[in-house]
Design a protein around this motif. Structure first.
Motif, short mmCIF file in Angstrom:
data_model
loop_
_atom_site.label_atom_id
_atom_site.label_comp_id
_atom_site.label_asym_id
_atom_site.label_seq_id
_atom_site.Cartn_x
_atom_site.Cartn_y
_atom_site.Cartn_z
N GLN A 1 0.83 -1.20 0.00
CA GLN A 1 0.00 0.00 0.00
C GLN A 1 0.87 1.26 0.00
OE1 GLN A 1 -3.14 -0.06 2.84
NE2 GLN A 1 -4.06 1.79 2.07
N VAL A 2 2.04 1.17 0.58
CA VAL A 2 2.96 2.31 0.60
C VAL A 2 3.39 2.67 -0.82
CG1 VAL A 2 5.24 3.09 1.37
CG2 VAL A 2 3.80 1.74 2.90
N ASN A 3 3.67 1.67 -1.65
CA ASN A 3 4.13 1.92 -3.02
C ASN A 3 3.01 2.23 -4.00
OD1 ASN A 3 6.76 1.50 -2.23
ND2 ASN A 3 6.74 -0.66 -2.77
N THR A 4 1.84 1.62 -3.81
CA THR A 4 0.77 1.79 -4.79
C THR A 4 -0.32 2.76 -4.34
OG1 THR A 4 -0.52 -0.05 -3.90
CG2 THR A 4 1.08 -0.56 -5.64
N GLY A 5 -0.43 2.99 -3.04
CA GLY A 5 -1.50 3.84 -2.53
C GLY A 5 -2.84 3.14 -2.49
N MET A 6 -2.85 1.82 -2.73
CA MET A 6 -4.09 1.03 -2.74
C MET A 6 -3.93 -0.16 -1.81
SD MET A 6 -4.97 0.72 -6.80
CE MET A 6 -3.33 0.47 -7.46
N PRO A 7 -5.06 -0.68 -1.31
CA PRO A 7 -4.98 -1.94 -0.56
C PRO A 7 -4.44 -3.05 -1.45
CG PRO A 7 -7.13 -0.92 -0.28
CD PRO A 7 -6.40 -0.12 -1.34
N LEU A 8 -3.89 -4.09 -0.83
CA LEU A 8 -3.23 -5.17 -1.57
C LEU A 8 -4.14 -5.78 -2.63
CD1 LEU A 8 -0.75 -6.97 -1.87
CD2 LEU A 8 -1.69 -8.43 -0.10
N SER A 9 -5.38 -6.08 -2.29
CA SER A 9 -6.28 -6.73 -3.26
C SER A 9 -6.52 -5.83 -4.48
CB SER A 9 -7.60 -7.10 -2.61
OG SER A 9 -8.23 -5.96 -2.09
N GLN A 10 -6.62 -4.53 -4.27
CA GLN A 10 -6.84 -3.61 -5.39
C GLN A 10 -5.59 -3.48 -6.27
OE1 GLN A 10 -8.28 0.13 -3.94
NE2 GLN A 10 -10.29 -0.70 -3.38
N SER A 11 -4.42 -3.43 -5.66
CA SER A 11 -3.20 -3.30 -6.46
C SER A 11 -2.94 -4.58 -7.25
CB SER A 11 -1.99 -2.92 -5.59
OG SER A 11 -1.69 -3.92 -4.65
N VAL A 12 -3.24 -5.74 -6.68
CA VAL A 12 -3.08 -6.99 -7.42
C VAL A 12 -4.03 -7.00 -8.62
CG1 VAL A 12 -3.54 -9.48 -7.30
CG2 VAL A 12 -2.17 -8.39 -5.53
N ALA A 13 -5.28 -6.59 -8.42
CA ALA A 13 -6.25 -6.55 -9.52
C ALA A 13 -5.85 -5.55 -10.60
CB ALA A 13 -7.64 -6.22 -8.98
N ALA A 14 -5.26 -4.43 -10.18
CA ALA A 14 -4.90 -3.38 -11.13
C ALA A 14 -3.66 -3.73 -11.94
CB ALA A 14 -4.67 -2.07 -10.39
N TYR A 15 -2.70 -4.40 -11.35
CA TYR A 15 -1.41 -4.61 -12.01
C TYR A 15 -1.17 -6.01 -12.56
CZ TYR A 15 -0.33 -0.09 -9.96
OH TYR A 15 -0.37 1.23 -9.62
N SER A 16 -2.13 -6.92 -12.40
CA SER A 16 -1.92 -8.27 -12.89
C SER A 16 -3.14 -8.74 -13.67
CB SER A 16 -1.64 -9.21 -11.72
OG SER A 16 -2.78 -9.33 -10.89
N VAL A 17 -2.95 -9.81 -14.44
CA VAL A 17 -4.04 -10.39 -15.23
C VAL A 17 -4.11 -11.89 -14.94
CG1 VAL A 17 -3.91 -8.69 -17.09
CG2 VAL A 17 -2.56 -10.77 -17.24
N PRO A 18 -5.30 -12.49 -15.09
CA PRO A 18 -5.41 -13.95 -14.93
C PRO A 18 -4.52 -14.66 -15.96
CG PRO A 18 -7.57 -12.93 -14.92
CD PRO A 18 -6.60 -11.86 -15.32
N VAL A 19 -3.95 -15.78 -15.58
CA VAL A 19 -3.06 -16.53 -16.46
C VAL A 19 -3.75 -16.92 -17.75
CG1 VAL A 19 -1.77 -18.70 -16.65
CG2 VAL A 19 -1.59 -17.33 -14.60
N GLY A 20 -5.04 -17.21 -17.71
CA GLY A 20 -5.78 -17.58 -18.91
C GLY A 20 -5.86 -16.49 -19.96
N GLN A 21 -5.55 -15.25 -19.60
CA GLN A 21 -5.62 -14.14 -20.54
C GLN A 21 -4.24 -13.75 -21.09
OE1 GLN A 21 -7.63 -10.90 -18.60
NE2 GLN A 21 -9.55 -12.02 -18.42
#
Length: 170
Positions: free
Chosen positions: A64-84
């Motif tokens: 959260q310090v680096n992204t300014g977002m909670p962990l779940s939101q930063s993971v959703a924002a910066y990653s994609v499902p493997v199937g995609q």
């Protein structure tokens, strides 16, 4: 007249049902309430866990310090499902796993469906797979357990594999 539905409980479920019987409660009512609460999206019974490969990525790229977002939101924002992932990005995903001592093991459910589990060995992956699927000894078909399947995501920018699992609250 109500339709009769039968199921084969796992040993863990059978233990829970026996405990309900011992307390003098209605097993049918307990099962109905459990199904209704699970299907209505009641997520209070699970804890979300994030696993990162390489492990230090959580602190470096997703905190959260680096992204300014909670962990779940930063993971959703910066990653994609493997199937995609494209073929090249999927190759990078597999290389990232191998560099961390992990592999993606596949388990065939039927002719059309395969499930992938990330683990260090086939034996450990089999144990993990058994948390999500139970095979009927007679028909050899797989049935899902109530535990939600893990989500596997990949951050192409940081070359990080993220596995999101749901663990039952104790």
């Amino acid at each position: 007249m109500a339709e009769i539905i039968t199921f084969r409980p796992t040993p863990e479920v059978q233990e829970i049902l026996n405990k309900i019987k011992e307390e003098g409660s209605s097993v049918g009512k307990y099962i109905n309430n459990s199904i209704v609460s699970a299907s209505s999206g009641g997520t209070g019974s699970y804890t979300t866990r994030f696993l990162f490969y390489p492990e230090d990525s959580e602190v470096i790229h997703f905190s959260q310090v680096n992204t300014g977002m909670p962990l779940s939101q930063s993971v959703a924002a910066y990653s994609v499902p493997v199937g995609q992932l494209s073929a090249k990005a999927y190759s990078d995903f597999k290389i990232t796993l191998m560099n961390c001592g992990m592999e993606y093991f596949y388990f065939r459910l039927n002719a059309d469906h395969v499930v992938g589990i990330i683990s260090t060995s086939r034996e450990e992956a089999s144990i993990e797979f058994s948390k999500y699927f139970i095979q009927d000894p007679e028909s050899k078909e797989y049935a899902r357990t109530m535990l939600p399947l893990p989500q596997v995501r990949y951050d192409r920018r940081a070359k990080t594999v993220i596995v999101i699992t749901k663990e039952p609250e104790l």
